[in-house]
Write a protein that holds these residues in place. Structure first.
Motif, PDB file in Angstrom:
ATOM      1  N   SER A 142     -10.739   0.316  -4.747  1.00 32.80           N
ATOM      2  CA  SER A 142     -10.060   1.420  -5.419  1.00 32.80           C
ATOM      3  C   SER A 142      -9.500   0.950  -6.762  1.00 32.80           C
ATOM      4  N   ASP A 164     -12.441   5.172  -5.053  1.00 34.09           N
ATOM      5  CA  ASP A 164     -11.468   5.662  -4.075  1.00 34.09           C
ATOM      6  C   ASP A 164     -12.161   6.235  -2.846  1.00 34.09           C
ATOM      7  N   TYR A 178      -8.385  -1.515  -0.245  1.00 35.30           N
ATOM      8  CA  TYR A 178      -7.851  -0.784  -1.397  1.00 35.30           C
ATOM      9  C   TYR A 178      -7.967  -1.613  -2.679  1.00 35.30           C
ATOM     10  N   ASN A 211      -4.032  10.262  -0.840  1.00 28.70           N
ATOM     11  CA  ASN A 211      -3.258   9.027  -0.959  1.00 28.70           C
ATOM     12  C   ASN A 211      -1.917   9.108  -0.242  1.00 28.70           C
ATOM     13  N   SER A 247       0.829  -1.209   0.000  1.00 31.76           N
ATOM     14  CA  SER A 247       0.000   0.000   0.000  1.00 31.76           C
ATOM     15  C   SER A 247       0.860   1.255   0.000  1.00 31.76           C
ATOM     16  N   PHE A 261      -5.896   2.253  -7.323  1.00 34.10           N
ATOM     17  CA  PHE A 261      -4.905   1.458  -6.589  1.00 34.10           C
ATOM     18  C   PHE A 261      -4.664   0.133  -7.301  1.00 34.10           C
ATOM     19  N   TYR A 270       0.830   3.923  -3.155  1.00 35.95           N
ATOM     20  CA  TYR A 270       0.369   5.288  -2.930  1.00 35.95           C
ATOM     21  C   TYR A 270       1.497   6.318  -2.985  1.00 35.95           C
ATOM     22  N   ALA A 285     -13.422   3.385  -0.750  1.00 37.42           N
ATOM     23  CA  ALA A 285     -12.304   2.726  -0.059  1.00 37.42           C
ATOM     24  C   ALA A 285     -11.927   3.487   1.206  1.00 37.42           C
TER      25      ALA A 285
END
Length: 423
Positions: free
Chosen positions: A351, A289, A347, A110, A96, A354, A100, A292
């Motif tokens: 997302s 997003d 995520y 993010n 993650s 992502f 991001y 999420a």
């Protein structure tokens, strides 16, 4: 984090209220700081008076009496389930934070989620040591010694990491609230690199300063372990931890205001606003997003509620629940680790940005072919206004490249709704 109740000593019997230092220490032993600390615990906290082997007290004076059923429960929950969740969470948080931090996903919200990945990893590591390793110390004198010696350092670090996670979640939600609910002018001021850096630094400094008192809550005593027939170290609470004013103002008032109830109320209110604007309005970033982030906040609220209740009402619950209070403590610690480990799954599922970026780097690490896309929505410049899109590039389009153009154009359209932060 929550810690088991220490009201019951090893033998379940309180020490004499007027026990003197000479009565406590064997006559042939020289009085040391160790004996002074023990005497303070026995008199101030009503701990049981230990037996001595030589001049060392037998280990267990600071260990609560544990029923066999709880020992098994603690071994399964804290020794098996918690570390397994933690290992999964460490891998997910690493991915993650990496995703991001990539240019394809780099926005102000993010970047806060990237910082949250680091703080969640610190929460997991400290929890594995404090609770996972602790459940195995009864099987090895080496583990017993390491845990007793290092815990006074890891314990405040774990609390600082947890406060960081609380406030990274809070500022990330606040940033999403600004993007979703407020005007472009405010977005251009708040959603920028300089603001993100300052907010992250302030959160880290505040978390460290707020948790300085935890550094004085425990002491390490040298003791003799009868089972292992070896001297070792044991972690004991400092009498300072049981001071009534400290417990009331720091653990109830300040904890409720700055770590528990205050941030939770802010998160709930901002979440309601974000959900309302996302459903009935037309502003903000991509719906996936937003969903999420909303789910990350909701997961945080659910998983931290039990820990909030246990910390604020520790004395009352310990008195009413008895030995079952420790069962609740173990479950709350697992929920905290679960919260720090599960964000990656949210995520990936919700997302799209992502997921696309993660697959891009997993499948070869190539930069996205932005020069092949034609944006019809325009770009947002540094002051938040929309500028005209660049002219399209003439090229031979096959059926396969046509699908790529459509996907990239749709992705750019979603990204243009939330101003990117350039670093």
């Amino acid at each position: 984090f929550s810690v088991p109740s220490l009201e019951d000593g090893t033998n379940g019997l309180p020490g004499p209220a007027l026990l003197t230092l000479d009565q406590l220490v064997p006559s042939h032993c020289e009085r040391t700081q160790l004996h002074l600390n023990l005497h303070s615990l026995i008199v101030s906290v009503n701990f049981p008076a230990p037996n001595f082997t030589g001049c060392l007290p037998n280990c267990g004076v600071c260990t609560p009496h544990q029923e066999p059923d709880y020992v098994l429960f603690n071994l399964i929950i804290s020794g098996v389930v918690l570390p397994l969740l933690g290992v999964f969470g460490l891998m997910g948080n690493a991915l993650s934070a990496f995703v991001y931090s990539r240019p394809e996903c780099r926005s102000s919200t993010n970047l806060y989620l990237c910082a949250l990945g680091f703080s969640d990893s610190a929460v997991i590591l400290t929890a594995i040591f404090l609770f996972g390793v602790e459940s195995y110390r009864k099987f090895s004198v080496f583990i017993y010694t390491v845990h007793g010696s290092v815990s006074p350092i890891v314990y405040p670090m774990g609390h600082a990491a947890q406060v960081c996670s609380v406030y990274f979640t809070l500022v990330g939600c606040a940033d999403c609230f600004v993007v979703t609910c407020l005007s472009n002018r405010i977005r251009s001021i708040v959603c920028r690199t300089r603001t993100v850096k300052k907010a992250v630094i302030c959160v880290v400094i505040f978390s460290i300063c707020y948790n300085v008192p935890h550094c004085f809550e425990s002491i390490v005593i040298e003791c003799y372990h009868e089972k292992f027939e070896s001297p070792t170290f044991e972690l004991c609470p400092d009498p300072f931890r049981f001071n009534e004013m400290y417990a009331y103002y720091y653990y109830k008032l300040m904890y409720s205001t700055f770590v528990a109830v205050g941030p939770l109320l802010c998160l709930i209110l901002m979440n309601i606003s974000i959900i309302g604007v996302s459903i009935f309005g037309s502003k903000g970033g991509s719906m996936g997003d937003t969903i999420a982030l909303v789910l990350v906040v909701l997961l945080f609220i659910v998983c931290n509620t039990i820990a909030l209740v246990l910390n604020v009402f520790e004395e009352e619950l310990s008195e009413h629940l008895g030995i079952y209070f420790n069962y609740m403590v173990d479950m709350s610690n697992v929920l905290v680790v679960f919260n720090s480990s599960f964000n990656f799954v949210i995520y990936v599922i919700f997302s799209g940005q992502f997921r696309r970026t993660l697959l891009l780097y997993i499948c070869g690490g190539r930069e996205p072919l932005r020069e092949m896309t034609t944006s019809t929505s325009g770009n947002i410049n540094s002051n938040g206004s929309v500028v005209a899109p660049a002219p399209p590039i003439i090229q031979v389009i096959t059926e396969k490249s046509r699908m790529r153009l459509a996907n990239d154009a749709y992705g750019n359209f979603l990204q243009s709704t939330q101003r990117e932060v350039l670093i």
